[in-house]
Enzyme design. Structure first.
Site, PDB file in Angstrom:
ATOM      1  N   ARG A 164     -25.841  -1.792   6.218  1.00 39.85           N
ATOM      2  CA  ARG A 164     -25.543  -3.188   6.104  1.00 39.85           C
ATOM      3  C   ARG A 164     -26.062  -4.091   7.315  1.00 39.85           C
ATOM      4  NH1 ARG A 164     -19.758  -3.941   3.604  1.00 39.85           N
ATOM      5  NH2 ARG A 164     -20.369  -3.573   1.539  1.00 39.85           N
ATOM      6  N   LYS A 190       0.683  -1.258  -0.121  1.00 44.39           N
ATOM      7  CA  LYS A 190      -0.077  -0.156   0.033  1.00 44.39           C
ATOM      8  C   LYS A 190       0.810   1.378   0.127  1.00 44.39           C
ATOM      9  CE  LYS A 190      -4.501   1.210   2.066  1.00 44.39           C
ATOM     10  NZ  LYS A 190      -5.548   1.023   3.210  1.00 44.39           N
ATOM     11  N   GLU A 213     -20.003  -4.946   9.844  1.00 39.33           N
ATOM     12  CA  GLU A 213     -21.181  -4.211  10.424  1.00 39.33           C
ATOM     13  C   GLU A 213     -22.016  -5.224  11.324  1.00 39.33           C
ATOM     14  OE1 GLU A 213     -19.207  -1.410   7.445  1.00 39.33           O
ATOM     15  OE2 GLU A 213     -20.253  -3.594   7.359  1.00 39.33           O
TER      16      GLU A 213
END
Length: 685
Positions: free
Chosen positions: A430, A301, A402
């Site tokens: 969600r 990253k 979630e």
């Protein structure tokens, strides 16, 4: 000397380059992305890490006939540059510019508009199954052709590849898709972009050697022929199963892919995601494999830009910065505020809702050891990171999960803890079933801190938090609140935590679940009103008196309502202003009183108008026998709102004072004219 990037207007241009030129092109892409994001702000680290992967995919596959489905889109900025959007990359995430995510209306190379993680495996499976079951029937043009069947060109069916990050792989929908893909076994390539090495490290040269063997077309053809031959021998099926176990054991010893093999995938990897020749060779081999294949690609990253490599979390999404130093600059410069957290001058208000929430939660945790802080992969954005550093044993980041987070919070609440779950409004969607089943049905004292409620700005329609009021206010036992400013958010959090009652008994009342929704940033206009008045369940706050009409404003639109009332007064119209505070329960007594005093009500909310706060007021009027009282409901339209700065979008949706003032004035004038024809404005008692 012109850059290679300036010659790339489509993947066809990329394929015309020799393989040896691709590393140079990768460097130019990184330079372009760093320059654009340094100027505009936005997501950076993930896209820098996926540059070589994007190049290799478009070098090997024939998009858009071959279908590449990206999970989310902030890892795919190089994909935008390679697919005809290079000239517009300077408009990234700007109003009427390029989206910060994949967008189906922006390019035929983007199959879906995406911004929520973990979705691409399911949608890619749908594309693959539709193709497999359509055979070689020629597909129609446009959407139908893009959506499924293979082109009838006498060649191979189109290929489908899904690219998913390691964080998204833990999302429930992604895990469900992996299980189903392994069962149905479509011809589908899943590419796991592992930029945190969260699954496993590669095991040296033996792993690379084995990958070359198991992806080689000759090996796979001989593998299948030998398996069929052995199966015909006496006790052949037993020998086949034994051989498969030996193969799995060898892979499990040198690679981390045994889990995927058990799910029904052929696992390949890990491979170096920054070695273009290795990526190209591997992709050329795996695209010929039958059935589901998972290619595990390791990336870094922030690759190629030192500040992002050193601090990938900050550069996941960043404000404008100085390219040389990586430090924020100009209007986006960060200055220290009380508590040690940075804030952005000019672009952001002095005190944000998120800052106030973070400070208040830490104060509550210092006073009450039962307080638990939770979030779902958004510790910095929700302000929960500071809590986690202060109370690491009372903090949970459940990742992109979630549903599990709400279930975990319910269990903690049942055990006597006081969990506070901070989640962006758009991602709370969600966990809808868990809000009902685990929270509200059990009547447990879970506090939902719903950040980014309303228009969030540059992230656009996938991230606007505009549906929460409509889907939350229908649940029994749930109290729904919205503060007018950061100081009132502090008060609401303290009030929610101090409510009487425990989950085991109803004597004296039960605390029950509470949802507090608040906007990104801080107040939109005017000066803070200071310490809020005392909070009481279901009671609103009258901020301004007026006899002609009453404006009932919720949350972020309270200060604009005060501004509008001041402007209306200059035009001779006296408007009362109410800070609603509660969406559920409503202050029905005050609504009745204002209806009697003014005979005209206006509701303001930064939420979808269908089913929202205004709808709740309308239902309350009807229940009180006051359905004839004129009511003007103002909120967000029944449409997905595009991306842009928050102030631009509020103006677009006519929720700024300059738009609201004439809108309310015109409505009242029309109402007055119509009622004067039959007498006077009704004043129900």
């Amino acid at each position: 000397m012109s850059r290679l990037l300036e010659t790339i207007d489509s993947p066809a241009d990329l394929k015309a380059l020799p393989l040896r030129d691709l590393p140079k092109l990768a460097a130019e892409i990184r330079e372009e992305l760093v320059g654009v994001v340094a100027k505009l702000g936005g997501h950076l680290a993930s896209s820098l890490g996926a540059v070589e992967l994007c190049l290799a995919l478009h070098y090997v596959f024939d998009a858009p006939d071959d279908q590449l489905v990206w999970d989310m889109g902030y890892q795919a900025y190089a994909h935008k540059l390679l697919t005809g959007r290079r000239a517009r990359i300077g408009t990234l995430k700007q109003f009427r510019g390029l989206s910060g995510f994949c967008n189906k209306d922006e390019s035929p190379y983007d199959l879906f508009t995406t911004g929520h993680g973990g979705t691409c495996l399911s949608t890619a499976m749908g594309l693959a199954v539709a193709r497999d079951r359509a055979g070689t029937i020629r597909a129609g043009e446009g959407v139908a052709r893009r959506a499924g069947a293979a082109p009838d060109q006498g060649g191979e069916p189109r290929r489908v590849a899904a690219i998913i990050g390691d964080a998204s792989l833990g999302e429930g929908m992604a895990l469900e898709a992996l299980n189903h893909i392994g069962h149905v076994k479509p011809n589908l390539l899943v590419i796991l972009n592992d930029n945190k090495m969260s699954i496993s490290q590669p095991v040296g040269g033996l792993s690379k050697y084995l990958n070359r063997i198991i992806t080689d077309p000759l090996y796979n053809r001989l593998h299948e022929d030998l398996q069929q031959l052995v199966a015909k021998l006496p006790k052949g099926q037993r020998l086949v199963r034994l051989g498969q176990k030996v193969e799995e054991s060898l892979k499990g010893f040198v690679t981390p892919g045994l889990l995927f093999e058990e799910l029904g995938f052929r696992y390949v990897g890990p491979v170096d995601g920054h070695n273009i020749p290795e990526l190209v060779t591997t992709l050329q081999n795996v695209k010929r494999l039958k059935g589901p294949t998972l290619l595990h690609v390791l990336t870094l990253k922030g690759k190629g830009y030192a500040p992002a490599e050193q601090d990938p979390e900050r550069f996941h999404k960043t404000e404008p910065f100085d390219v040389k130093t990586g430090q924020p600059k100009g209007q986006g410069s960060r200055v220290k505020v009380q508590g040690g957290r940075p804030r952005t001058s000019n672009l952001e208000p002095r005190t944000t809702f998120t800052d106030a929430f973070s400070d208040a939660l830490i104060e509550l945790a210092q006073q009450d050891a039962r307080v638990i802080g939770m979030t779902a992969a958004m510790p910095e954005g929700t302000g929960m990171a500071a809590f986690g550093r202060r109370f690491p044993d009372r903090y949970f980041d459940v990742g992109m999960a979630e549903q599990h987070g709400i279930g975990l919070a319910a269990g903690l609440a049942r055990a006597g803890r006081r969990p506070v779950v901070a989640i962006y409004s758009t991602f709370l969607q969600r966990a809808y079933d868990q809000i009902m089943h685990e929270m509200c049905l059990q009547n447990l004292p879970v506090i939902l801190a719903i950040d980014r409620a309303g228009l969030v700005g540059e992230d656009g329609p996938t991230h606007h938090g505009v549906f929460d009021l409509a889907y939350l206010r229908v649940f029994p036992n749930l109290t729904v609140m919205s503060p007018k400013d950061p100081e009132e958010l502090r008060a609401m959090l303290r009030w929610a935590m101090a409510r009487p009652g425990e989950p085991e008994g109803r004597a004296g009342g039960t605390a029950g679940p509470v949802a507090i929704r608040y906007a990104r940033g801080g107040i939109l206009c005017g000066e803070p009103l200071g310490r809020p008045s005392k909070l009481s369940l279901g009671k609103s706050e009258v901020l301004r008196q007026g006899g002609d009409l009453a404006i009932l404003a919720l949350g972020s639109l309270v200060y604009p309502a005060l501004e509008v009332a001041g402007r209306l007064k200059r035009d001779g119209l006296e408007a009362a202003v109410v800070n609603a505070r509660f969406v559920k329960p409503l202050d029905a007594a005050l609504i009745r009183q204002l209806a009697a005093q003014t005979g005209a009500l206006v509701t303001l909310e930064e939420a979808q108008i269908a089913g929202g706060f205004g709808s709740a007021v309308s239902e309350a009027l009807e229940a009180m026998g006051l359905a004839t009282v004129p009511l003007c409901r103002i909120g967000l339209p029944d449409a997905f709102v595009e991306h842009g700065r928050r102030d631009q979008l509020l103006t677009l949706c006519q929720l700024d004072p300059n738009s609201l003032t004439p809108r309310i004035s015109a409505w009242y004038s029309a109402l007055k004219i119509s009622t004067e024809r039959v007498g006077v404005l009704s004043s129900p008692e």
